[in-house]
Enzyme design. Structure first.
Site, PDB file in Angstrom:
ATOM      1  N   HIS A 155      37.579  31.037  30.466  1.00 36.80           N
ATOM      2  CA  HIS A 155      37.927  31.613  28.941  1.00 36.80           C
ATOM      3  C   HIS A 155      39.076  31.842  29.037  1.00 36.80           C
ATOM      4  O   HIS A 155      40.304  32.253  29.040  1.00 36.80           O
ATOM      5  CB  HIS A 155      36.496  31.940  28.261  1.00 36.80           C
ATOM      6  CG  HIS A 155      35.163  31.647  28.948  1.00 36.80           C
ATOM      7  ND1 HIS A 155      35.000  30.545  28.869  1.00 36.80           N
ATOM      8  CD2 HIS A 155      34.593  32.193  29.786  1.00 36.80           C
ATOM      9  CE1 HIS A 155      33.671  30.476  29.666  1.00 36.80           C
ATOM     10  NE2 HIS A 155      33.393  30.904  30.100  1.00 36.80           N
ATOM     11  N   GLU A 183      33.242  38.339  28.233  1.00 36.83           N
ATOM     12  CA  GLU A 183      33.705  37.485  29.422  1.00 36.83           C
ATOM     13  C   GLU A 183      35.422  37.051  29.527  1.00 36.83           C
ATOM     14  O   GLU A 183      35.773  37.357  30.582  1.00 36.83           O
ATOM     15  CB  GLU A 183      32.989  36.600  29.148  1.00 36.83           C
ATOM     16  CG  GLU A 183      32.669  35.872  30.978  1.00 36.83           C
ATOM     17  CD  GLU A 183      32.106  34.058  30.468  1.00 36.83           C
ATOM     18  OE1 GLU A 183      32.270  33.700  31.950  1.00 36.83           O
ATOM     19  OE2 GLU A 183      31.585  33.515  29.753  1.00 36.83           O
ATOM     20  N   HIS A 243      33.575  33.751  36.548  1.00 40.19           N
ATOM     21  CA  HIS A 243      32.691  34.261  34.769  1.00 40.19           C
ATOM     22  C   HIS A 243      31.973  34.978  34.986  1.00 40.19           C
ATOM     23  O   HIS A 243      32.156  35.431  36.418  1.00 40.19           O
ATOM     24  CB  HIS A 243      32.696  32.794  35.374  1.00 40.19           C
ATOM     25  CG  HIS A 243      33.138  31.240  34.608  1.00 40.19           C
ATOM     26  ND1 HIS A 243      33.474  31.078  33.703  1.00 40.19           N
ATOM     27  CD2 HIS A 243      33.807  30.264  35.428  1.00 40.19           C
ATOM     28  CE1 HIS A 243      34.190  29.870  33.033  1.00 40.19           C
ATOM     29  NE2 HIS A 243      34.571  29.783  34.888  1.00 40.19           N
ATOM     30  N   GLU A 281      29.804  33.867  39.607  1.00 40.63           N
ATOM     31  CA  GLU A 281      29.233  34.066  38.144  1.00 40.63           C
ATOM     32  C   GLU A 281      28.976  35.535  38.311  1.00 40.63           C
ATOM     33  O   GLU A 281      28.172  35.593  39.526  1.00 40.63           O
ATOM     34  CB  GLU A 281      28.049  33.435  37.703  1.00 40.63           C
ATOM     35  CG  GLU A 281      28.070  32.300  36.425  1.00 40.63           C
ATOM     36  CD  GLU A 281      29.070  31.091  35.775  1.00 40.63           C
ATOM     37  OE1 GLU A 281      29.083  33.408  34.702  1.00 40.63           O
ATOM     38  OE2 GLU A 281      28.760  30.956  34.514  1.00 40.63           O
TER      39      GLU A 281
END
Length: 294
Positions: free
Chosen positions: A83, A120, A175, A257
């Protein structure tokens, strides 16, 4: 993004009480003292012995990797910080559909955040910086898909293309999840077999699975974070065929993650600088192990 990791404290010399002894006694006492010092392994330049973890610490019974492997000179690693903190200001751009081989997906998303507003994207960029530093110290050539220097993105297809163009020996996308409170732990996402449109993951499925197992083992060992209790059936390993960053990759690549930004216990870790340093060390150890076994 600049950051401060935990400082390494130099070992403190031991104090030794001055002994008043005769010259005749000095030689044997000194010799015995030197032998004892050597046996304890306290010589200043002696590296600590690597401790091998139990095989059960890794998915599928694979032993956890050791970070004591040799130089990564000649190896290329691409780190993809998930992101971008500017994505929310560019909804039109990031909502544009891109081809991921077996379908269409958004160019990118805003990512998630903690309930207190820690995004994030900020977490992933900080972790990427820490990971880059560790890998470069080992001699690897490291490239980031972005370094906080873009207003938004890049799109998922470009993120994959950056790794492909660099001919990366390993690529990893960083992530943190945005699941419900009570869902905690980490998981690693590996590419499934996709052969459609511009995507053909078949050559990278096996090496990516190996990379994922080594990263999961290193991460769990360094952080103590458990495998996800809501994905992966307790193994910490998930296979997906709907992620453009994996579908379009031609080099071994996985996503991690690192925890759930909506779970109180995970948030306490994800928002801690010293803990993020441990996370970077664990991921680095996994990548080092993979590259030396490849």
């Amino acid at each position: 993004m600049s950051y401060e990791g935990p400082e390494d404290e130099a070992p403190q010399p031991r104090s030794r009480r001055a002994l008043t002894i005769t010259f005749a006694a000095l030689v044997p006492v000194a010799l015995l003292g030197w032998l004892g010092w050597s046996a304890l392994g306290d010589e200043p330049d002696r590296p600590a012995a690597a401790v091998s973890p139990p095989a059960s610490a890794a998915p599928g019974g694979t032993s956890s990797p050791s970070a004591s492997a040799g130089s990564l000179a000649g190896k290329v690693v691409v780190i993809d910080p998930g992101h971008n903190t500017g994505n929310f200001r560019h909804s039109a751009e990031i909502n544009k559909q891109v081809d991921v081989g077996n379908g269409k997906k958004e160019c990118d998303t805003t990512g998630t955040a903690t309930d207190a507003g820690y995004p994030e994207a900020k977490f992933t960029l900080d972790l990427a910086h820490r990971l880059r530093t560790l890998l470069e110290k080992r001699g690897a050539s490291v490239k980031l898909t972005h370094d906080g220097d873009r207003e938004w993105g890049p799109c998922v297809d470009e993120r994959a293309r950056i790794g492909n163009t660099a001919h990366a020996d390993a690529a990893i996308s960083l992530h943190a999840d945005g699941s419900a409170e009570g869902n905690h732990g980490f998981h690693v996402i590996m590419p499934g077999a996709v052969h459609a449109g511009g995507a053909d993951t078949r050559p990278i499925v096996a090496p990516s699975r190996k990379l994922g197992a080594r990263v999961a083992a290193g991460y769990r060992r360094a952080t103590g974070e458990p495998f996800s209790n809501y994905l992966g059936d307790g193994t910490g390993m998930v296979t997906r065929t709907d992620l453009g960053g994996l579908n379009l990759s031609t080099v071994p690549k996985v996503f991690i993650e690192c925890g759930n930004m909506r779970d109180t216990s995970d948030v306490a870790l994800l928002t801690s600088g010293p803990w993020r340093q441990k996370a970077a060390q664990g991921i680095s150890a996994g990548i080092v192990s993979f590259l030396h076994e490849s």
